[in-house]
Scaffold this motif. Structure first.
Motif, PDB file in Angstrom:
ATOM      1  N   ASP A 179       0.812  -1.211   0.000  1.00 39.86           N
ATOM      2  CA  ASP A 179       0.000   0.000   0.000  1.00 39.86           C
ATOM      3  C   ASP A 179       0.857   1.277   0.000  1.00 39.86           C
ATOM      4  OD1 ASP A 179       1.004  -0.237   2.530  1.00 39.86           O
ATOM      5  OD2 ASP A 179      -0.889   0.150   3.574  1.00 39.86           O
ATOM      6  N   ARG A 180       2.187   1.127  -0.117  1.00 40.26           N
ATOM      7  CA  ARG A 180       3.054   2.299  -0.175  1.00 40.26           C
ATOM      8  C   ARG A 180       4.016   2.172  -1.356  1.00 40.26           C
ATOM      9  NH1 ARG A 180       3.436   1.400   5.404  1.00 40.26           N
ATOM     10  NH2 ARG A 180       5.657   0.902   5.301  1.00 40.26           N
ATOM     11  N   THR A 181       3.446   1.940  -2.523  1.00 37.60           N
ATOM     12  CA  THR A 181       4.256   1.860  -3.740  1.00 37.60           C
ATOM     13  C   THR A 181       4.439   3.273  -4.286  1.00 37.60           C
ATOM     14  OG1 THR A 181       3.235  -0.294  -4.188  1.00 37.60           O
ATOM     15  CG2 THR A 181       4.508   0.695  -5.968  1.00 37.60           C
ATOM     16  N   THR A 182       5.365   4.005  -3.708  1.00 40.28           N
ATOM     17  CA  THR A 182       5.579   5.401  -4.063  1.00 40.28           C
ATOM     18  C   THR A 182       6.370   5.522  -5.353  1.00 40.28           C
ATOM     19  OG1 THR A 182       7.640   5.540  -2.829  1.00 40.28           O
ATOM     20  CG2 THR A 182       5.599   5.997  -1.611  1.00 40.28           C
ATOM     21  N   ASP A 183       6.501   6.768  -5.826  1.00 38.01           N
ATOM     22  CA  ASP A 183       7.300   7.018  -7.025  1.00 38.01           C
ATOM     23  C   ASP A 183       8.760   6.619  -6.800  1.00 38.01           C
ATOM     24  OD1 ASP A 183       5.216   7.936  -8.553  1.00 38.01           O
ATOM     25  OD2 ASP A 183       5.554  10.048  -8.103  1.00 38.01           O
ATOM     26  N   LEU A 184       9.274   6.856  -5.588  1.00 40.49           N
ATOM     27  CA  LEU A 184      10.652   6.493  -5.303  1.00 40.49           C
ATOM     28  C   LEU A 184      10.831   4.975  -5.305  1.00 40.49           C
ATOM     29  CD1 LEU A 184      11.673   9.050  -2.530  1.00 40.49           C
ATOM     30  CD2 LEU A 184      12.176   9.116  -4.983  1.00 40.49           C
ATOM     31  N   VAL A 185       9.837   4.256  -4.820  1.00 37.93           N
ATOM     32  CA  VAL A 185       9.882   2.798  -4.895  1.00 37.93           C
ATOM     33  C   VAL A 185       9.900   2.354  -6.352  1.00 37.93           C
ATOM     34  CG1 VAL A 185       8.592   0.679  -4.428  1.00 37.93           C
ATOM     35  CG2 VAL A 185       8.824   2.405  -2.641  1.00 37.93           C
ATOM     36  N   GLU A 186       9.075   2.982  -7.179  1.00 38.62           N
ATOM     37  CA  GLU A 186       9.064   2.644  -8.604  1.00 38.62           C
ATOM     38  C   GLU A 186      10.420   2.923  -9.241  1.00 38.62           C
ATOM     39  OE1 GLU A 186       7.063   1.099 -10.385  1.00 38.62           O
ATOM     40  OE2 GLU A 186       5.022   1.270  -9.612  1.00 38.62           O
ATOM     41  N   THR A 196      16.894   1.292 -18.259  1.00 41.75           N
ATOM     42  CA  THR A 196      17.743   2.439 -18.524  1.00 41.75           C
ATOM     43  C   THR A 196      17.043   3.709 -18.068  1.00 41.75           C
ATOM     44  OG1 THR A 196      16.859   2.788 -20.752  1.00 41.75           O
ATOM     45  CG2 THR A 196      18.709   1.260 -20.521  1.00 41.75           C
ATOM     46  N   VAL A 197      17.798   4.795 -18.040  1.00 40.58           N
ATOM     47  CA  VAL A 197      17.225   6.066 -17.603  1.00 40.58           C
ATOM     48  C   VAL A 197      16.159   6.548 -18.575  1.00 40.58           C
ATOM     49  CG1 VAL A 197      18.904   7.520 -18.801  1.00 40.58           C
ATOM     50  CG2 VAL A 197      17.836   8.351 -16.696  1.00 40.58           C
ATOM     51  N   ASN A 198      16.210   6.104 -19.839  1.00 39.84           N
ATOM     52  CA  ASN A 198      15.225   6.510 -20.846  1.00 39.84           C
ATOM     53  C   ASN A 198      14.078   5.523 -20.983  1.00 39.84           C
ATOM     54  OD1 ASN A 198      16.656   8.852 -21.607  1.00 39.84           O
ATOM     55  ND2 ASN A 198      18.041   7.615 -22.869  1.00 39.84           N
ATOM     56  N   SER A 199      13.960   4.573 -20.044  1.00 37.16           N
ATOM     57  CA  SER A 199      12.885   3.602 -20.108  1.00 37.16           C
ATOM     58  C   SER A 199      11.534   4.298 -20.037  1.00 37.16           C
ATOM     59  CB  SER A 199      13.004   2.602 -18.955  1.00 37.16           C
ATOM     60  OG  SER A 199      11.851   1.806 -18.856  1.00 37.16           O
ATOM     61  N   SER A 200      10.571   3.772 -20.788  1.00 38.88           N
ATOM     62  CA  SER A 200       9.235   4.383 -20.824  1.00 38.88           C
ATOM     63  C   SER A 200       8.545   4.288 -19.469  1.00 38.88           C
ATOM     64  CB  SER A 200       8.385   3.693 -21.888  1.00 38.88           C
ATOM     65  OG  SER A 200       8.250   2.309 -21.597  1.00 38.88           O
ATOM     66  N   ARG A 201       9.000   3.354 -18.590  1.00 39.86           N
ATOM     67  CA  ARG A 201       8.365   3.196 -17.288  1.00 39.86           C
ATOM     68  C   ARG A 201       9.097   3.964 -16.194  1.00 39.86           C
ATOM     69  NH1 ARG A 201       6.714  -2.783 -15.800  1.00 39.86           N
ATOM     70  NH2 ARG A 201       5.648  -1.563 -14.214  1.00 39.86           N
ATOM     71  N   GLY A 202      10.207   4.580 -16.541  1.00 42.25           N
ATOM     72  CA  GLY A 202      10.959   5.318 -15.543  1.00 42.25           C
ATOM     73  C   GLY A 202      10.316   6.663 -15.266  1.00 42.25           C
ATOM     74  N   ARG A 203      10.280   7.061 -13.987  1.00 41.15           N
ATOM     75  CA  ARG A 203       9.667   8.333 -13.632  1.00 41.15           C
ATOM     76  C   ARG A 203      10.626   9.487 -13.807  1.00 41.15           C
ATOM     77  NH1 ARG A 203       9.500  11.634  -9.255  1.00 41.15           N
ATOM     78  NH2 ARG A 203      10.927  10.297  -8.122  1.00 41.15           N
TER      79      ARG A 203
END
Length: 264
Positions: A179-186, A196-203
């Motif tokens: 219940d705490r899947t934050t942006d930093l966790v992602e 990679t840093v350019n991954s489409s799923r990277g924030r």
């Protein structure tokens, strides 16, 4: 993502034997403004820290306790048996669980290997920790079967270890409260999964720069037509004279050979 708030830093718990340095280095390169703090903990302490909000994520060993924690398996470790250097096992490259049948095999309370049947003969009492079990091995009380990274962590000059071919593997996983899947966790999930840093799923990926339009001054130069081919005709042969003299095939008044001397 279900987390609406992020802590000012990312707090990562990890259990003995796990080395997070590679992922921490990548984090510092990609997110230099968000400090990552490491917290070395026992297995029980790490689970409590995740549930109590004292850690944002943890590098643990499977199985993960309970259904309130998410987990991503990362890698599996070789299982080894720790023995005194003068033990008969030290003379071979590897052993099976059956080879340990006559030995006392210690089973500490913090063991994370998923045994169906423990090898060897059980000790009278289970050691409280793996560190205590290593001391007992050095004292000649018994042997200890652990993940290889644990054997390296508790390395001693009087002990060695060998792979156990049919023992269960220890699997390391990244875990966090569901219940705490934050942006930093992602972000950290992306790092451990090798995105990679350019991954489409990277924030935290940088915006893609638009391709610059080609400047008219830098346009490709136009190819010049080959000499004599602009009008579709053949180019004159070398030595054929001027364009006017070339029409007849020989320049007007042209003579071959040496010029004659004039008479006196």
């Amino acid at each position: 993502m279900t987390g609406s708030e992020e802590s000012p830093s990312f707090r990562l718990a990890y259990v003995p034997g796990v080395t997070p340095s590679k992922w921490v280095r990548i984090w510092n390169e990609r997110l230099p403004d968000v400090p990552l703090t490491l917290h070395a903990m026992s297995v029980g302490e790490a689970f409590d820290a995740l549930r109590g909000g004292d850690a944002d994520a943890g590098l643990l060993r499977l199985p993960v306790d309970g259904t309130d924690l998410s987990a991503i398996p990362l890698y599996a470790e070789t299982t080894v048996v720790v023995v005194p250097k003068d033990h008969v096992v030290a003379a071979v490259d590897e052993v099976s669980a059956e080879d340990l049948a006559d030995d006392i095999v210690l089973h500490p309370l913090d063991d994370t290997l998923d045994w169906e049947r423990l090898p060897g003969r059980p000790a009278i009492e289970r050691p409280a920790t793996t560190a205590d079990a290593v001391d007992l091995v050095a004292a000649g009380v018994g042997l200890l079967v652990v993940p290889q990274s644990i054997a390296r962590l508790h390395h001693r000059k009087d002990l060695t270890y060998r792979p156990v071919t049919d023992a269960p593997e220890s699997r390391v996983a990244l875990s966090w409260p569901e219940d705490r899947t934050t942006d930093l966790v992602e972000d950290f999930i992306g790092i451990v999964r090798g995105r990679t840093v350019n991954s489409s799923r990277g924030r935290s990926q940088p915006p893609a720069e638009p391709k610059a339009a080609r400047s008219p001054d830098k346009a490709a130069p136009r190819r010049k037509p080959a000499a004599g081919k602009a009008s579709g005709g053949r180019s004159p042969r070398p030595g054929s004279g001027t364009a006017k003299g070339a029409k007849g095939g020989k320049a007007a008044g042209a003579k071959r050979g040496k010029p004659r001397r004039g008479r006196s």
